[in-house]
Design an enzyme around this catalytic site. Structure first.
Site, PDB file in Angstrom:
ATOM      1  CD  GLU A  46      -7.897  38.343  68.469  1.00 25.26           C
ATOM      2  OE1 GLU A  46      -8.597  37.902  67.517  1.00 25.26           O
ATOM      3  OE2 GLU A  46      -8.031  38.728  69.486  1.00 25.26           O
ATOM      4  NE  ARG A 270     -13.660  30.351  58.884  1.00 25.33           N
ATOM      5  CZ  ARG A 270     -12.807  31.263  59.781  1.00 25.33           C
ATOM      6  NH1 ARG A 270     -12.458  32.423  59.232  1.00 25.33           N
ATOM      7  NH2 ARG A 270     -12.350  30.969  60.739  1.00 25.33           N
ATOM      8  CE  LYS A 280      -8.556  32.021  66.528  1.00 27.68           C
ATOM      9  NZ  LYS A 280      -7.421  32.990  66.920  1.00 27.68           N
TER      10      LYS A 280
HETATM   11  P1  ATP Z   1     -11.960  33.674  64.975  1.00 25.56           P
HETATM   12  O1  ATP Z   1     -12.198  32.119  65.085  1.00 25.56           O
HETATM   13  O2  ATP Z   1     -11.632  34.010  66.289  1.00 25.56           O
HETATM   14  O3  ATP Z   1     -12.717  34.433  63.963  1.00 25.56           O
HETATM   15  P2  ATP Z   1      -9.796  32.831  63.228  1.00 25.56           P
HETATM   16  O4  ATP Z   1     -10.213  31.534  63.080  1.00 25.56           O
HETATM   17  O5  ATP Z   1     -10.212  34.029  62.095  1.00 25.56           O
HETATM   18  O6  ATP Z   1     -10.277  33.661  64.673  1.00 25.56           O
HETATM   19  P3  ATP Z   1      -7.208  34.141  63.669  1.00 25.56           P
HETATM   20  O7  ATP Z   1      -6.203  33.838  64.567  1.00 25.56           O
HETATM   21  O8  ATP Z   1      -7.565  35.355  63.267  1.00 25.56           O
HETATM   22  O9  ATP Z   1      -8.388  33.106  63.738  1.00 25.56           O
HETATM   23  O10 ATP Z   1      -6.680  33.249  61.909  1.00 25.56           O
HETATM   24  C1  ATP Z   1      -5.358  33.590  61.503  1.00 25.56           C
HETATM   25  C2  ATP Z   1      -5.155  33.281  60.085  1.00 25.56           C
HETATM   26  O11 ATP Z   1      -5.887  32.062  59.723  1.00 25.56           O
HETATM   27  C3  ATP Z   1      -5.997  34.161  59.413  1.00 25.56           C
HETATM   28  O12 ATP Z   1      -5.549  34.615  58.183  1.00 25.56           O
HETATM   29  C4  ATP Z   1      -7.498  33.181  59.109  1.00 25.56           C
HETATM   30  O13 ATP Z   1      -7.990  33.882  57.829  1.00 25.56           O
HETATM   31  C5  ATP Z   1      -6.853  31.830  58.805  1.00 25.56           C
HETATM   32  N1  ATP Z   1      -8.022  30.907  59.338  1.00 25.56           N
HETATM   33  C6  ATP Z   1      -8.578  30.582  60.285  1.00 25.56           C
HETATM   34  N2  ATP Z   1      -9.513  29.901  60.221  1.00 25.56           N
HETATM   35  C7  ATP Z   1      -9.286  29.308  59.329  1.00 25.56           C
HETATM   36  C8  ATP Z   1      -9.987  28.080  58.619  1.00 25.56           C
HETATM   37  N3  ATP Z   1     -10.749  27.323  59.002  1.00 25.56           N
HETATM   38  N4  ATP Z   1      -9.620  27.912  57.188  1.00 25.56           N
HETATM   39  C9  ATP Z   1      -8.603  28.865  56.641  1.00 25.56           C
HETATM   40  N5  ATP Z   1      -7.897  29.557  57.280  1.00 25.56           N
HETATM   41  C10 ATP Z   1      -8.175  29.943  58.266  1.00 25.56           C
HETATM   42 MG    MG Z   2      -9.696  36.174  62.837  1.00 23.35          MG
END
Ligand code: ATP
Ligand code: MG
Length: 572
Positions: A46, A270, A280
């Site tokens: 996003e 994660r 974020k």
């Molecule tokens: P927010 O913190 O705003 O909820 P997000 O970290 O999920 O957002 P996105 O931009 O939706 O951010 O993430 C893009 C992709 O990266 C998604 O598939 C998400 O699952 C993955 N992702 C985000 N954070 C992690 C993490 N800490 N470890 C592994 N994958 C991640």
């Molecule tokens: Mg997300």
């Protein structure tokens, strides 16, 4: 934002090809020809912030696995939240993915699909599977029930198809104010899975979108956009983090109702790091409140911050691969990330001499006005890196910490009467010190042995210590920024009641040394250039550098606590 020449760097061999359960699923699907041999993935950020080290894990999986099996990966921006999204984030995300060494096949946006999603919403209404609800957001929440109690039907749940169509079209036409109505899927208010309790598909929001402008006064929810976007792109393996496992039945429900291509969703853990915050929202707060100097502050866990700090794409990819993939969330030691950057920098970075806290040394028996060019090895790990000349003169700087007037037991560096080796220089013996009014040592006087040029001893005598130095007349003044963790707590998310996460910020996370002395070869170090300052650590030239006035960030100190941990665990 400072760009550090991202296009010039790509990761080398692919550490992603290690075995893991997702790879096993893909291998099995290839064996059974489930998708006619196709592997297609996507990375779906996003655009509401900069990418961080957690995203690197998702990127390495999405791109790494597709690359390994000759598949394709789209970069798709899941841009369904116009209020939080900006093109600045879109640009930085593309830059960071490229920097990690990956190239996308298609560049897509969920907003590309807004027309199609709208058509699908109409279809669901016509099929009696969606309805317009006039309840307030608050009432919808109250009707939703809890994990232990079923939800309650909305009084608007049984509107006729005609009424729903009419209202939804008028929502689309912009007739209603923000938040006055929503479109909901008609599934099951008593489902044990809360996500299936008539989730909202569309909301009214009169907001400018970074791509569609003011075309839409309604926006699809992430959950109504994500699965169908995957389907439209014919994604075979849709990897996401564990929190989406409970959303999977909903994505499947939409796909089934619409009769469209079913992508396979696979959830993984994660990435979390000790002493590091990965939300974020919180990272944005740090930036907005000026607690750090922007998204690319070298203390940030963002890819742009790590890049500015001196991390290499290869180090990050190696780390992510070693951290592995699983189906339960855990936390990884920050020391492990540091271990991987040290390992990579050790192979590739040039060694140089730099003195962070200078103490003047005068070699009394060395001729005034003489300069000798000493040969110094650029990288003992890489013979092809060659050698360079380093000027040696009568007046030098050494590290303050490499001298003690009264040496403690076990201290073998310079002290009165003691002989040490100046790296690539000569052996010197301390004869006396000069003190200021406060009794502090401000200068050390030495004599040198001319027979020990290059640091060798023809008579075979041993000295216990070799220290680094910089010629005073040739030294380049530099600013050096030393970083510690941004948070003092191992798990910054653990906050005491009544306190905020940001209350645990480490007040000593940044130390600025303004008068470091560097060997002259560093005068015009290009931003992004990485070095090992001998005996101190790895350092990277910052974009704030000016010709003749470099600024360096400490990437990481030399001491490897992780290697020690591994040794203890018997892995070393
Ligand atoms: P927010 O913190 O705003 O909820 P997000 O970290 O999920 O957002 P996105 O931009 O939706 O951010 O993430 C893009 C992709 O990266 C998604 O598939 C998400 O699952 C993955 N992702 C985000 N954070 C992690 C993490 N800490 N470890 C592994 N994958 C991640
Ligand atoms: Mg997300």
């Amino acid at each position: 934002m400072h760009a550090i020449n991202p296009a010039s760097e790509t990761a080398g061999d692919a550490p992603e090809s290690r075995s893991n359960f997702i790879r096993d699923i893909i291998l099995e699907d290839l064996k059974t020809n489930r998708y006619n041999g196709r592997v297609q993935t996507r990375f779906p950020p996003e655009p509401n912030g900069y990418l961080h080290i957690g995203h690197a894990k998702a990127i390495c999986l999405d791109f790494g696995l597709a690359d390994e099996f000759g598949g394709k990966t789209n970069l798709r921006f899941d841009d369904t939240n116009p209020e939080k999204e900006e093109t600045e984030y879109v640009d930085s995300i593309m830059e960071d993915v490229r920097w990690l060494g990956f190239r996308w096949d298609g560049l897509r946006y969920a907003s590309d699909y807004f027309d199609q999603l709208y058509v699908w919403a109409i279809k669901l209404i016509k099929d009696g599977k969606a309805y317009v609800d006039d309840l307030t957001a608050d009432d919808i929440r109250k009707h939703r029930g809890t994990l232990t109690e079923p939800g309650k039907d909305s009084p608007y749940r049984n509107r006729s198809v005609e009424e729903n169509l009419n209202l939804f079209e008028r929502m689309r036409a912009g007739e209603f104010p923000d938040g006055s109505r929503v479109l909901r899927a008609k599934i099951d208010m008593s489902s044990p899975n809360v996500n299936m309790r008539d989730p909202v598909m569309y909301r009214i929001l009169h907001a400018e979108h970074h791509r569609t402008g003011s075309k839409w006064p309604i926006y699809p929810m992430y959950d109504f956009a994500h699965g169908q976007s995957d389907s439209l792109e014919q994604v075979t393996h849709s990897m996401c983090t564990l929190e989406f496992a409970d959303h999977q039945p909903l994505y499947k429900w939409f796909i089934e109702q619409l009769g469209i291509f079913p992508s396979q969703q696979i959830e993984f853990d994660r990435l979390s790091l000790t002493y590091t915050l990965m939300s974020k929202r919180k990272l944005l707060q740090l930036v907005q409140e000026g607690r750090v100097n922007g998204w690319d502050d070298p203390r940030m866990p963002t890819l742009s911050g790590l890049r500015r700090r001196g991390y290499t794409p290869q180090a990050i990819r190696n780390f992510v691969a070693a951290a592995g993939v699983s189906r339960t969330n855990g936390s990884v030691e920050l020391a492990m990330l540091e271990h991987f950057v040290r390992e990579d920098l050790n192979k590739h970075s040039l060694r140089v001499m730099a003195v962070l806290r200078p103490l003047k040394v005068v070699i009394e028996n060395y001729p005034e006005n003489q300069t000798e060019e000493m040969d110094a090895v650029n990288n003992p790990e890489d013979e092809s890196a060659g050698t360079r000349k380093v000027p040696f003169t009568r007046e030098l700087y050494i590290e303050h910490d490499d001298f003690r007037e009264v040496p403690p037991k076990g201290y073998y560096r310079l002290s009165p009467g003691r002989e040490v080796r100046l790296r690539y220089g000569y052996l010197v013996t301390c004869t006396s010190v000069v003190k200021n009014d406060k009794g502090e040592v401000v200068e050390v006087r030495c004599t040198y042995d001319p027979a020990t040029r290059g640091g060798n001893t023809p008579d075979g005598r041993k000295v216990k210590s070799t220290i680094h130095w910089v010629s005073a007349a040739h030294a380049v003044d530099a600013e050096v920024r030393i970083y510690e963790t941004l948070f003092t707590k191992e798990d910054p998310n653990q906050v005491e009641e009544g306190k905020d996460v940001l209350d645990d910020l480490n007040p000593n996370s940044l130390e600025v040394i303004r008068a470091a002395k560097l060997e002259p070869s560093l005068a015009n170090a290009a931003p992004g250039a990485r070095y090992q300052f001998e005996r101190l650590g790895y350092f990277c030239a910052d974009p704030d550098s000016k010709p003749g006035k470099p600024v360096f960030n400490r990437t990481v100190a030399l001491k490897d606590t992780w290697a020690k941990v591994e040794k203890k665990q018997g892995k070393g």
